[in-house]
Design a protein around this motif. Structure first.
Motif, short mmCIF file in Angstrom:
data_model
loop_
_atom_site.label_atom_id
_atom_site.label_comp_id
_atom_site.label_asym_id
_atom_site.label_seq_id
_atom_site.Cartn_x
_atom_site.Cartn_y
_atom_site.Cartn_z
N LYS A 10 3.00 50.62 5.56
CA LYS A 10 4.35 50.51 5.06
C LYS A 10 5.68 49.42 5.98
O LYS A 10 5.09 49.51 6.93
CB LYS A 10 4.55 50.76 4.28
CG LYS A 10 3.66 52.10 2.94
CD LYS A 10 3.98 52.74 2.28
CE LYS A 10 5.21 52.39 0.64
NZ LYS A 10 5.63 52.95 0.20
N THR A 11 5.62 48.24 4.92
CA THR A 11 7.03 47.80 5.94
C THR A 11 7.53 46.89 5.12
O THR A 11 7.78 47.32 4.17
CB THR A 11 6.00 46.24 6.65
OG1 THR A 11 7.35 46.01 7.83
CG2 THR A 11 5.49 45.36 6.08
N MET A 12 8.79 46.17 5.48
CA MET A 12 10.09 45.86 4.77
C MET A 12 9.73 43.90 4.81
O MET A 12 8.59 43.79 5.45
CB MET A 12 11.34 45.54 6.22
CG MET A 12 11.63 46.79 6.08
SD MET A 12 13.29 47.16 7.79
CE MET A 12 13.67 48.38 7.47
N TYR A 13 10.39 44.01 3.49
CA TYR A 13 10.27 42.44 3.16
C TYR A 13 10.22 41.36 4.33
O TYR A 13 10.84 41.35 5.29
CB TYR A 13 11.36 42.00 2.73
CG TYR A 13 11.58 40.39 2.17
CD1 TYR A 13 10.51 40.46 0.54
CD2 TYR A 13 12.07 40.00 2.54
CE1 TYR A 13 9.97 38.78 0.46
CE2 TYR A 13 12.21 38.72 2.67
CZ TYR A 13 11.46 38.22 0.54
OH TYR A 13 11.29 36.16 1.08
N GLU A 16 5.28 41.15 7.12
CA GLU A 16 3.69 41.51 6.67
C GLU A 16 2.50 40.73 8.00
O GLU A 16 2.48 41.47 8.37
CB GLU A 16 3.65 41.06 5.04
CG GLU A 16 3.68 41.26 4.22
CD GLU A 16 5.52 41.29 3.81
OE1 GLU A 16 5.98 41.61 2.85
OE2 GLU A 16 6.07 40.34 4.21
N THR A 35 1.91 43.15 -0.07
CA THR A 35 3.03 42.83 0.08
C THR A 35 3.29 43.58 0.16
O THR A 35 3.89 45.28 -0.06
CB THR A 35 3.69 42.86 -1.75
OG1 THR A 35 3.12 41.75 -2.61
CG2 THR A 35 5.14 42.68 -2.37
N ARG A 36 4.51 43.79 1.50
CA ARG A 36 5.60 44.93 2.45
C ARG A 36 4.15 46.27 2.73
O ARG A 36 5.01 46.83 2.73
CB ARG A 36 6.68 45.65 1.34
CG ARG A 36 7.72 44.25 1.09
CD ARG A 36 9.03 45.73 0.13
NE ARG A 36 9.49 44.12 -0.21
CZ ARG A 36 10.57 44.70 -0.89
NH1 ARG A 36 11.28 45.78 -0.30
NH2 ARG A 36 11.77 43.08 -1.49
N ASN A 37 3.16 45.70 3.10
CA ASN A 37 1.89 46.42 3.33
C ASN A 37 1.10 46.05 3.95
O ASN A 37 1.14 44.40 4.13
CB ASN A 37 1.53 47.41 2.72
CG ASN A 37 0.78 46.17 2.23
OD1 ASN A 37 -0.12 46.38 1.79
ND2 ASN A 37 1.07 46.43 0.01
N THR A 360 15.82 37.82 4.67
CA THR A 360 15.61 38.54 5.33
C THR A 360 15.99 39.89 4.36
O THR A 360 16.62 38.87 3.53
CB THR A 360 15.06 39.29 7.09
OG1 THR A 360 15.24 40.32 6.78
CG2 THR A 360 16.47 39.34 6.45
#
Length: 382
Positions: A10-13, A16, A35-37, A360
């Motif tokens: 998982k990550t931030m907007y 990716e 999306t965010r992952n 961001t």
């Protein structure tokens, strides 16, 4: 030979693609951005490596069971089908979190409650003991993701969010998240290729993340623990082998990394965090007002910073951002400067044309990460 399995980072907007590149460079297989992952495939050792190394990941999840459910009773029955003793026992504390995009389930806390009941009931019937919930510092963390009627149950191999690197004990006002800082640095093209400056360094997060990138130091080498270290199948010897192999890839850095801040308290906090990260030989900080400084290197300079904006601190936006533009233009030729701001109106006062703007988020605030190219004299064309 260890078996490969699918994982989800998982990550931030907006990060990716950055995270996908990190995973590919690390040796992940079947890398797919979402999306965010980002999903990928690897073995147990790679799961350890991913947690230690990835700069833009927040969590590394290991899916263990997928099923369909359209109501709470179906959800409860499906969760009961998992043999939870394969993963942890009744003396282990655990916690749950849920991500829901569904017309069938619209309250994440209720979903968490039903999943918790199913796990507790099964373990109590199997062992006669009831495991405890610990939301503050659980031994074991479980994620339930529901998209429509499709449910995926995952083990959280990271434990606490991977932005908690382990080096930051002191923060200044409005510190930037470590994963956000690393992601912005990578988006800016920072690889340790020249001198680096954060002219408003606060508690030093950009400086520390920049040094770790430049020296190829694993992002989470300073963390005290990961979630997978509480799993039944945790292999301490394998973890040590992975950790040592990563540390052998650490490189020297032949340029300078410098931070300024006009608040003495910020400089003190930055020094403490730099010491915690064992990066004192690479980073120098000093008590300076950026608007009274000038470039002190003849070569290229990479500048990244997080200036204040009125959502966080009370300042005169027009004057402050005008001073940023004037200082960069007059005193920092042959430099590339990037900064993040959630005050989109403030950018009008910089007086320089950005060559890039990247959307961001800083927390819940929509922001822009902007790039200014500062030339020696007038810009050459052609």
């Amino acid at each position: 030979m260890e078996k490969n399995f699918k994982m989800l980072a998982k990550t931030m907007y907006g990060f990716e693609d950055v995270l996908a590149k990190e995973l590919k460079d690390l040796g992940a297989q079947q890398v797919v951005t979402g999306t965010r992952n980002v999903s990928f495939v690897g073995d147990q050792g790679f799961m350890y490596k991913a947690n230690l190394s990835l700069r833009t990941a927040i969590k590394i999840l290991k899916p263990i069971y997928s099923f369909k459910a359209r109501n709470d009773e179906q959800l409860y029955r499906q969760i009961r089908k998992v043999n939870w003793l394969d993963y942890f026992g009744p003396t282990t504390t655990f916690a749950l979190d849920a991500t829901i995009f569904s017309d069938f389930f619209n309250h994440s806390q209720y979903v968490i409650h039903k999943v918790k009941d199913a796990i507790v009931d099964q373990l109590r019937e199997s062992t006669g003991e009831r495991p405890s919930i610990d939301t503050a510092h659980p031994n074991f963390q479980i994620n339930i993701h529901i998209q429509g009627d499709q449910c995926t149950l995952s083990l959280d191999s990271s434990g606490g969010s991977l932005h908690l690197r382990g080096y930051r004990t002191d923060t200044n006002i409005a510190p930037i998240n470590e994963v956000l800082a690393a992601g912005l640095l990578l988006q800016s093209g920072w690889k340790g290729q020249c001198d680096f400056l954060d002219p408003m360094c606060g508690s030093g997060t950009f400086l520390i993340e920049a040094a770790m990138i430049a020296c190829n130091i694993p992002a989470n080498i300073n963390r005290r623990e990961f979630g997978f270290q509480h799993w039944n199948d945790y292999d301490d010897n394998l973890f040590e082998v992975i950790e040592n192999a990563l540390l052998k890839r650490v490189t020297n850095f032949n340029y300078t990394i410098v931070g300024y801040d006009k608040a003495p308290s910020a400089i003190a906090k930055a020094k403490e965090n730099i010491k915690n990260a064992n990066l004192e030989e690479f980073i120098k900080v000093s008590h300076e007002d950026f608007f009274k400084t000038e470039k002190n290197t003849s070569g290229p300079l990479h500048i990244v910073f997080n200036p204040p904006y009125d959502e966080r601190l009370s300042i005169d936006i027009e004057t402050f951002y005008g001073d940023i533009g004037n200082t960069l233009k007059r005193e920092y030729p042959n430099s590339v400067a990037w900064f993040i701001t959630a005050n989109l109106e403030a950018l009008k006062f910089v007086g320089l044309r950005p060559s890039r703007k990247i959307k961001t988020f800083n927390g819940k605030l929509e922001a822009r990460f902007v790039k200014y190219e500062l030339y020696e004299g007038s810009k050459r064309r052609g």
